[in-house]
Design a protein around this motif. Structure first.
Motif, short mmCIF file in Angstrom:
data_model
loop_
_atom_site.label_atom_id
_atom_site.label_comp_id
_atom_site.label_asym_id
_atom_site.label_seq_id
_atom_site.Cartn_x
_atom_site.Cartn_y
_atom_site.Cartn_z
N ILE A 8 3.54 -6.08 12.23
CA ILE A 8 4.36 -6.33 10.95
C ILE A 8 5.51 -5.30 10.73
O ILE A 8 5.50 -4.15 10.80
CB ILE A 8 3.41 -6.12 9.78
CG1 ILE A 8 2.17 -6.80 9.50
CG2 ILE A 8 4.09 -6.25 8.37
CD1 ILE A 8 1.29 -6.58 8.57
N ILE A 38 6.52 -8.54 3.39
CA ILE A 38 5.44 -8.47 2.66
C ILE A 38 4.76 -9.85 2.44
O ILE A 38 3.63 -10.13 2.46
CB ILE A 38 5.51 -7.54 1.19
CG1 ILE A 38 5.97 -6.32 1.56
CG2 ILE A 38 4.48 -8.11 0.23
CD1 ILE A 38 6.63 -5.58 0.43
N GLU A 39 5.68 -10.85 2.05
CA GLU A 39 5.28 -12.00 1.57
C GLU A 39 4.59 -12.90 2.82
O GLU A 39 3.55 -13.60 2.79
CB GLU A 39 6.55 -12.92 0.99
CG GLU A 39 6.34 -14.29 0.77
CD GLU A 39 7.62 -15.03 0.11
OE1 GLU A 39 7.47 -16.31 -0.22
OE2 GLU A 39 8.74 -14.39 0.30
N SER A 41 3.54 -11.47 5.41
CA SER A 41 2.03 -10.98 5.76
C SER A 41 0.89 -11.36 4.90
O SER A 41 -0.38 -11.64 5.23
CB SER A 41 2.09 -9.36 5.62
OG SER A 41 3.19 -9.05 6.73
N VAL A 42 1.09 -11.34 3.57
CA VAL A 42 0.29 -11.74 2.53
C VAL A 42 -0.21 -13.43 2.85
O VAL A 42 -1.59 -13.90 2.95
CB VAL A 42 0.85 -11.69 1.01
CG1 VAL A 42 -0.29 -12.35 0.12
CG2 VAL A 42 0.80 -10.20 0.76
N SER A 67 5.59 -1.85 2.76
CA SER A 67 4.39 -2.59 3.14
C SER A 67 2.97 -2.31 2.55
O SER A 67 2.11 -3.03 2.41
CB SER A 67 4.15 -2.41 4.71
OG SER A 67 3.85 -1.04 5.29
N ARG A 69 2.53 -2.64 -0.38
CA ARG A 69 2.44 -3.65 -1.47
C ARG A 69 1.48 -4.65 -1.02
O ARG A 69 1.19 -5.71 -1.72
CB ARG A 69 3.70 -4.10 -1.95
CG ARG A 69 4.70 -2.96 -2.93
CD ARG A 69 6.14 -3.47 -3.11
NE ARG A 69 6.09 -5.03 -3.62
CZ ARG A 69 7.15 -5.51 -3.55
NH1 ARG A 69 8.46 -5.17 -3.14
NH2 ARG A 69 7.17 -6.82 -4.14
N ILE A 70 1.32 -4.91 0.29
CA ILE A 70 0.47 -5.97 0.94
C ILE A 70 -0.77 -5.90 0.50
O ILE A 70 -1.41 -6.73 0.11
CB ILE A 70 0.64 -5.95 2.48
CG1 ILE A 70 1.89 -6.47 2.82
CG2 ILE A 70 -0.36 -6.96 3.19
CD1 ILE A 70 2.07 -6.06 4.48
N LYS A 73 -2.47 -7.62 -2.72
CA LYS A 73 -2.63 -8.96 -2.74
C LYS A 73 -3.90 -9.21 -1.88
O LYS A 73 -4.44 -10.44 -2.24
CB LYS A 73 -1.23 -9.59 -2.20
CG LYS A 73 -0.05 -9.38 -2.88
CD LYS A 73 0.01 -10.21 -4.32
CE LYS A 73 1.08 -10.16 -5.01
NZ LYS A 73 2.49 -10.56 -4.39
#
Length: 257
Positions: A8, A38-39, A41-42, A67, A69-70, A73
């Protein structure tokens, strides 16, 4: 035995360098893909058809934020090695919690050492490691940064966020503007600042500005249902809030009014 690795990382050169070193120090490792945000990765982890990694290399600072913030979710069960160019604040948290990280630019010796460490982990140790990562991430999010060390002329000075009216980026340079008219270059992107600053006090207005709540003087309705902000200090350019973000901005502004 082949192991799957997920990277990532939003810097192409850094991702290419990491893959090249992996081929040398761990030829049995298979890089599944490189995720840049992030988006993305999620979405990858939420897709049940995505191959699951045995190990994740995760850059701390991505184009759309930190990151960490991953983890809001999705749950990543694989061990994680964090990578970063700099960030003393985050590194202190890693050291305290014995979380593995590698400083950029990554070299073969450090990468090899980190991989050896993870290959020695048993199932119980992996579970304990994941728990420490979750604890560290939660702690990092709670503790907002309130002082920056600024290189100004031939000195290093502390700059409190209480003195900052807004942050502004132009030509890949980010500056903090203070209420007394000062302007100081900050060695961080707006994305990094956005995750480090307390959300109740600062708002990401657009691609150029992060503004302080108490710096807002008045608001005017702009073309296309957008908003134009005036602050209590002079601005390098007009601050426009997009129509889509108007409700979020109003809610933030009135939260503690």
């Amino acid at each position: 035995m082949q192991k799957n690795v997920l990277i990532i990382e939003d810097e192409t050169a850094a991702a290419v360098n990491l893959k090249a070193i992996l081929r040398k120090v761990a030829p049995t490792f298979n890089v599944l893909t490189v995720l840049e945000s992030i988006e993305e990765s999620v979405e990858y982890f939420e897709d049940e058809t995505s191959p699951q990694p045995d190990l994740v290399f995760m850059d701390i600072h991505l184009a759309d934020g930190e990151s960490f913030r991953i983890f809001d979710k999705i749950d990543i069960t694989a061990p994680i090695i964090f990578t970063t160019a700099y960030d003393e604040y985050a590194l202190r948290a890693f050291k305290v919690n014995s979380i593995d990280y590698i400083l950029k630019p990554i070299n073969a010796e450090e990468l090899g050492r980190a991989i050896e460490k993870f290959e020695r982990l048993g199932s119980g140790e992996r579970s304990e490691y994941r728990s420490r990562v979750n604890t560290m991430v939660a702690s990092t999010k709670r503790e907002n940064q309130r002082t920056f060390l600024i290189h100004y002329k031939d000195k290093i000075i502390p700059l409190s966020i209480d003195d900052i009216a807004f942050f502004y980026t132009s030509n890949d340079r980010v500056s903090a503007y203070t209420y007394d008219g000062g302007c100081y270059q900050i060695d961080r992107t707006l994305e990094m600042l956005q995750t480090a600053l307390p959300e109740e006090e600062f708002f990401r207005a657009n691609r150029q500005f992060i503004i302080a709540r108490r710096a807002v003087k008045d608001i005017a309705v702009w073309f296309g249902s957008r908003l134009s902000l005036n602050l209590t200090v002079a601005l390098p350019e007009k601050i426009i809030i997009s129509k889509a973000r108007v409700p979020e901005f109003k809610q933030w502004l009135m939260a503690k009014a």
